[in-house]
Design an enzyme around this catalytic site. Sequence first.
Site, PDB file in Angstrom:
ATOM      1  CB  SER B 217      57.364  11.382 -99.099  1.00 53.02           C
ATOM      2  OG  SER B 217      56.453  11.968 -98.220  1.00 53.02           O
ATOM      3  N   GLY B 219      61.307  12.604 -96.822  1.00 52.40           N
ATOM      4  CA  GLY B 219      62.054  13.862 -96.902  1.00 52.40           C
ATOM      5  C   GLY B 219      63.312  13.683 -97.734  1.00 52.40           C
ATOM      6  N   GLY B 222      64.274  10.352 -99.650  1.00 55.02           N
ATOM      7  CA  GLY B 222      63.581   9.847-100.821  1.00 55.02           C
ATOM      8  C   GLY B 222      62.274   9.152-100.506  1.00 55.02           C
ATOM      9  N   GLY B 248      56.277  17.285-101.901  1.00 56.62           N
ATOM     10  CA  GLY B 248      55.382  16.127-101.809  1.00 56.62           C
ATOM     11  C   GLY B 248      54.389  16.111-102.961  1.00 56.62           C
ATOM     12  CG  ASP B 249      51.639  19.182-103.264  1.00 56.66           C
ATOM     13  OD1 ASP B 249      51.154  18.278-102.543  1.00 56.66           O
ATOM     14  OD2 ASP B 249      51.589  20.385-102.969  1.00 56.66           O
TER      15      ASP B 249
END
Lengths: 305, 305
Positions: B217, B219, B222, B248-249
């Site tokens: 990831s 930020g 993408g 992120g989750d």
Amino acid sequence: MILTVTLNTALDITYRVRSLRPHASHRVSEVAERPGGKGVNVARVLAALGHEVTVTGFAGGGTGRAVRDRLAGTPGLTDALVPVAGATRRTIAVADELAGDTTQLNEPGPQIAPAEWGAFLDRYEELLDGASAVALCGSLPPGVPVGAYANLVRLARAQGVPVLLDTSGEPLRRGVAARPDIIKPNADELAELTGSHEPLRATRDARRRGARTVVASLGPDGLLADTPEGRWHATPPAPEFGNPTGAGDSAVAGLLSGLAEHLPWPDRLTRAVALSAATVRSRTAGDFDRAAYEKLLTRVAVTAA
Amino acid sequence: MILTVTLNTALDITYRVRSLRPHASHRVSEVAERPGGKGVNVARVLAALGHEVTVTGFAGGGTGRAVRDRLAGTPGLTDALVPVAGATRRTIAVADELAGDTTQLNEPGPQIAPAEWGAFLDRYEELLDGASAVALCGSLPPGVPVGAYANLVRLARAQGVPVLLDTSGEPLRRGVAARPDIIKPNADELAELTGSHEPLRATRDARRRGARTVVASLGPDGLLADTPEGRWHATPPAPEFGNPTGAGDSAVAGLLSGLAEHLPWPDRLTRAVALSAATVRSRTAGDFDRAAYEKLLTRVAVTAA
């Protein structure tokens, strides 16, 4: 039995962090929890001095359960808290190791429903029957009428139980008008009540407003008492360096303890100043250092004011 | 059923204050609480997407009770947390109205006894039987062996359940060596694992270390996915402004959801990026904005990398 009232009890949580920086993420290295709210702190000191003490006020939710579980383990202390639907507030003290100071975050407390306030009043009247003195301490949670302390002062006086009031702002102003036996404002609270920043004048004015005795706490300068028996200034032998958290509550415990034992005013003030200074000196916030307390008892100076 | 594992569950508390100033005392104007820990957040998003999801890990004390009470009210989510003697940790997010930012205080979590870890392993193996996928998420509480995730990855593989690992540091390093199906590190975690700050090189290196697929990831840029079927870069139509908590989750939930539905990789990545961006855009930290999500689904760009 001495009764202490804490309408806004708390679960006091202390976090130790390396250095508190706004916007950053912090790993807490140490977590400590204990029951709090001014009246609960007063009760803990009274119990440590060997008095039988009963705690009332409100407790609810998981935090209320945590408070009650811990109170159950304090010898000499009886839990007479009234259950409420809302959750007892948390207070978070973030101790910053690098700066050596503390940042405080206080939740407002649960909303008290009218029926819950009514249930408390019933319990309070029952408890007064059997109390040698009562202390009304701290802020009011949302939903409790601003004149609550005035009402509680009147009920205590009606049953002939000496009553000490330790609060601030409008609840103090209204409470004083109901003629409590003792109020214990700090310099700021006294100035807010009377409009005067001159302690001698302000204590006299506060008595004129209805308090039978005014004991003003002047921080490191000790206590100034204006009573029907005379005026005294009690000072510790030297300023204490440490954490002042709970020093005012320890002073209240000293005054109540001396009242319950019918000590003369100078002895009550000596006890209150010694306990207060021994609390500042203690390594645990809000506890008092017993060895320091016993030594200080012989070294507090009380002079006519 | 999708299974999510959160060994260090949390009671996530958000405080609103006017302005956070170290050393000062603050009145909290608003208190919000919800169950947290990465795997719990992933489960909440999966349940909102209509998946049957089971949450396991540890819960204990009054805070654990608060977490479980709240999970019980989430449709589609089954609570299979294992009770422990210690108390579930709290995390405090202090939202500063003036600065418009957040300061985070995270408790370390309860000490897990060897017998409690053993009880968890038994429960985990039972739950794998019936799981279409499993996500292992977040930090390890004290007392859990550092190789815990490696062990949990092996147990999932032995039962043929696809396993996603989302953690950092040494637990990630050891977990990768046990050959998980997917890891989802952010740029920092990936650099710490591989020593490379160049995402294409680092994802390739992480696969060489054992991960079957690496989804990094990046930020606002993408996701970069290196899979056995190919390499893709999925980007949102524009950078989102808002609170990145839980983004992120949500990406993990998107990947798992696509895995459970056997979607091709580009569709999984689209879902993950759309959910992640819709989480940043949401007014409540960690929730996703459903209308934004549905619109974003048609606007995420997936290109070969």
